[in-house]
Design a protein around this motif. Structure first.
Motif, mmCIF file in Angstrom:
data_model
loop_
_atom_site.group_PDB
_atom_site.id
_atom_site.type_symbol
_atom_site.label_atom_id
_atom_site.label_comp_id
_atom_site.label_asym_id
_atom_site.label_seq_id
_atom_site.Cartn_x
_atom_site.Cartn_y
_atom_site.Cartn_z
ATOM 1 N N LEU A 7 -78.220 -126.716 48.773
ATOM 2 C CA LEU A 7 -76.878 -126.943 49.307
ATOM 3 C C LEU A 7 -75.810 -126.860 48.219
ATOM 4 C CD1 LEU A 7 -77.634 -129.793 51.862
ATOM 5 C CD2 LEU A 7 -77.241 -127.370 52.321
ATOM 6 N N GLN A 8 -76.160 -127.272 47.010
ATOM 7 C CA GLN A 8 -75.203 -127.156 45.911
ATOM 8 C C GLN A 8 -74.863 -125.691 45.649
ATOM 9 O OE1 GLN A 8 -76.602 -128.851 42.233
ATOM 10 N NE2 GLN A 8 -74.681 -128.468 41.145
ATOM 11 N N ALA A 9 -75.877 -124.822 45.694
ATOM 12 C CA ALA A 9 -75.651 -123.388 45.466
ATOM 13 C C ALA A 9 -74.777 -122.792 46.563
ATOM 14 C CB ALA A 9 -76.984 -122.647 45.397
ATOM 15 N N LEU A 10 -75.009 -123.202 47.799
ATOM 16 C CA LEU A 10 -74.230 -122.657 48.911
ATOM 17 C C LEU A 10 -72.802 -123.190 48.919
ATOM 18 C CD1 LEU A 10 -76.921 -122.653 51.743
ATOM 19 C CD2 LEU A 10 -76.145 -120.744 50.336
ATOM 20 N N ARG A 11 -72.615 -124.419 48.451
ATOM 21 C CA ARG A 11 -71.251 -124.953 48.350
ATOM 22 C C ARG A 11 -70.502 -124.327 47.177
ATOM 23 N NH1 ARG A 11 -74.024 -130.398 49.673
ATOM 24 N NH2 ARG A 11 -73.645 -130.582 51.925
ATOM 25 N N TRP A 12 -71.217 -123.954 46.146
ATOM 26 C CA TRP A 12 -70.629 -123.302 44.971
ATOM 27 C C TRP A 12 -70.165 -121.886 45.299
ATOM 28 C CZ3 TRP A 12 -72.709 -118.909 42.580
ATOM 29 C CH2 TRP A 12 -72.144 -118.560 41.344
ATOM 30 N N ARG A 13 -70.898 -121.228 46.188
ATOM 31 C CA ARG A 13 -70.594 -119.849 46.550
ATOM 32 C C ARG A 13 -69.275 -119.745 47.307
ATOM 33 N NH1 ARG A 13 -69.619 -116.399 49.906
ATOM 34 N NH2 ARG A 13 -69.381 -118.024 51.479
ATOM 35 N N TYR A 14 -68.544 -118.699 47.029
ATOM 36 C CA TYR A 14 -67.340 -118.395 47.813
ATOM 37 C C TYR A 14 -67.108 -116.896 47.714
ATOM 38 C CZ TYR A 14 -64.567 -117.657 43.561
ATOM 39 O OH TYR A 14 -64.083 -117.155 42.364
ATOM 40 N N LYS A 24 -71.718 -108.514 32.988
ATOM 41 C CA LYS A 24 -72.649 -107.724 33.792
ATOM 42 C C LYS A 24 -73.886 -108.549 34.127
ATOM 43 C CE LYS A 24 -69.904 -104.230 33.433
ATOM 44 N NZ LYS A 24 -69.054 -103.884 34.597
ATOM 45 N N ILE A 25 -74.402 -108.339 35.314
ATOM 46 C CA ILE A 25 -75.639 -108.993 35.730
ATOM 47 C C ILE A 25 -76.796 -108.423 34.918
ATOM 48 C CG2 ILE A 25 -77.218 -109.395 37.664
ATOM 49 C CD1 ILE A 25 -74.790 -109.020 39.540
ATOM 50 N N PRO A 26 -77.616 -109.268 34.280
ATOM 51 C CA PRO A 26 -78.760 -108.753 33.517
ATOM 52 C C PRO A 26 -79.688 -107.911 34.391
ATOM 53 C CG PRO A 26 -78.394 -111.075 33.034
ATOM 54 C CD PRO A 26 -77.503 -110.735 34.189
ATOM 55 N N ALA A 149 -79.491 -115.425 48.021
ATOM 56 C CA ALA A 149 -80.294 -115.303 46.800
ATOM 57 C C ALA A 149 -79.406 -115.279 45.569
ATOM 58 C CB ALA A 149 -81.149 -114.037 46.871
ATOM 59 N N ALA A 150 -78.287 -114.558 45.656
ATOM 60 C CA ALA A 150 -77.366 -114.485 44.520
ATOM 61 C C ALA A 150 -76.819 -115.868 44.182
ATOM 62 C CB ALA A 150 -76.229 -113.519 44.839
ATOM 63 N N ALA A 151 -76.439 -116.633 45.196
ATOM 64 C CA ALA A 151 -75.903 -117.971 44.953
ATOM 65 C C ALA A 151 -76.928 -118.855 44.249
ATOM 66 C CB ALA A 151 -75.471 -118.611 46.268
ATOM 67 N N LEU A 152 -78.178 -118.751 44.640
ATOM 68 C CA LEU A 152 -79.236 -119.547 44.006
ATOM 69 C C LEU A 152 -79.435 -119.153 42.543
ATOM 70 C CD1 LEU A 152 -81.768 -119.583 46.968
ATOM 71 C CD2 LEU A 152 -80.550 -121.566 46.034
ATOM 72 N N LEU A 153 -79.075 -117.920 42.213
ATOM 73 C CA LEU A 153 -79.217 -117.437 40.831
ATOM 74 C C LEU A 153 -77.911 -117.558 40.041
ATOM 75 C CD1 LEU A 153 -81.352 -114.213 41.473
ATOM 76 C CD2 LEU A 153 -82.135 -116.381 40.486
ATOM 77 N N GLY A 154 -76.889 -118.137 40.659
ATOM 78 C CA GLY A 154 -75.617 -118.295 39.962
ATOM 79 C C GLY A 154 -74.819 -117.021 39.854
ATOM 80 N N ILE A 155 -75.052 -116.109 40.796
ATOM 81 C CA ILE A 155 -74.319 -114.835 40.824
ATOM 82 C C ILE A 155 -73.277 -114.905 41.924
ATOM 83 C CG2 ILE A 155 -74.503 -112.337 41.103
ATOM 84 C CD1 ILE A 155 -75.969 -113.395 38.652
ATOM 85 N N ASP A 156 -72.047 -114.520 41.594
ATOM 86 C CA ASP A 156 -70.971 -114.515 42.582
ATOM 87 C C ASP A 156 -71.034 -113.269 43.457
ATOM 88 O OD1 ASP A 156 -69.276 -116.917 42.090
ATOM 89 O OD2 ASP A 156 -69.195 -116.066 40.070
ATOM 90 N N LEU A 187 -70.855 -107.899 43.560
ATOM 91 C CA LEU A 187 -71.608 -108.983 42.908
ATOM 92 C C LEU A 187 -71.303 -109.007 41.417
ATOM 93 C CD1 LEU A 187 -73.815 -107.289 44.982
ATOM 94 C CD2 LEU A 187 -74.984 -109.466 44.669
ATOM 95 N N GLY A 188 -71.245 -110.182 40.854
ATOM 96 C CA GLY A 188 -70.984 -110.317 39.429
ATOM 97 C C GLY A 188 -70.670 -111.752 39.080
ATOM 98 N N TYR A 189 -69.640 -111.931 38.261
ATOM 99 C CA TYR A 189 -69.268 -113.269 37.811
ATOM 100 C C TYR A 189 -67.769 -113.475 37.981
ATOM 101 C CZ TYR A 189 -73.889 -113.050 35.680
ATOM 102 O OH TYR A 189 -75.232 -112.912 35.482
#
Length: 213
Positions: A7-14, A24-26, A149-156, A187-189
């Protein structure tokens, strides 16, 4: 993973409005995100779509004017165009049957009932006008999978429907391949300059959206 992490990852996502063009995404992280696209659910498992990762900066520059000049198209680390099949053919079904037989080590004959179920629906003349809409719905399932999946990995991420499909199709030569663009995802940061990053997430109350019967 526990529920708090999810839930933290999904709330962080926007829907990120301003990406940092220098980050760049590794490669290994991007490879995993591509796998999430491949592993997405689809009706019959048929995957009536393709994911066009636009790596070429000049192509992205050509696409941007046809996406309301949204900078995410060119500034994000990666940009994916989700393309849906415009028609489903018997050949598509038979290739899928062959793939199942290959991966699971079974005969094609053993899949005759499954094949008949697919052909009965997807090759019926009444289905043809809705084929592209059906395929688009499957592509949206993959979009949701990618974003989570991106949100769980900290990708915007930023899903984008504000574009002209006909122009994207022309630039990416999708009709010649039997596809049409239906939605995109950058996708990115996030950039520190994106004012939307700090805004509270606004949703309707859970009690209003979810009904138990």
């Amino acid at each position: 993973m526990n529920t708090d992490t999810l839930l933290q990852a999904l709330r962080w996502r926007y829907a990120t409005k301003v990406f940092d063009p220098n980050r760049k995404i590794p490669a290994d992280v991007w490879s995993a995100l591509e796998d999430t696209l491949v592993l997405s659910a689809s009706s019959f498992g048929l995957q009536p779509y393709r994911f066009v990762v636009v790596d070429d900066p000049s192509l992205r520059q050509q696409l941007m004017p046809h996406a309301w000049n949204q900078r995410q198209v060119v500034d994000a680390s990666h940009f994916v165009v989700f393309a849906a099949r415009t028609a489903i053919t018997e050949g598509d079904i038979d290739r899928w049957i062959a793939r199942i037989a290959e991966v699971r080590g079974v005969t094609r004959d053993s899949l005759a009932g499954y094949r008949s179920m697919m052909t009965g629906m997807l090759l019926d003349p009444s289905f043809a006008p809705q084929a592209v809409h059906w395929a688009a719905k499957q592509a949206y399932l993959a979009l949701g999978n990618l974003m989570t999946a991106a949100a769980l990995l900290g990708i915007d991420t930023c899903p984008i429907e504000g574009f002209v499909p006909a122009e994207f199709d022309r630039i990416l030569q999708l009709p010649q391949q039997g596809y049409t663009s239906v939605v995109c995802c950058a996708l990115g940061y996030r950039s520190p300059d994106d004012k939307y990053a700090a805004l509270p997430k606004v949703r309707l109350p859970k009690e209003e959206l979810i009904r138990h019967v």
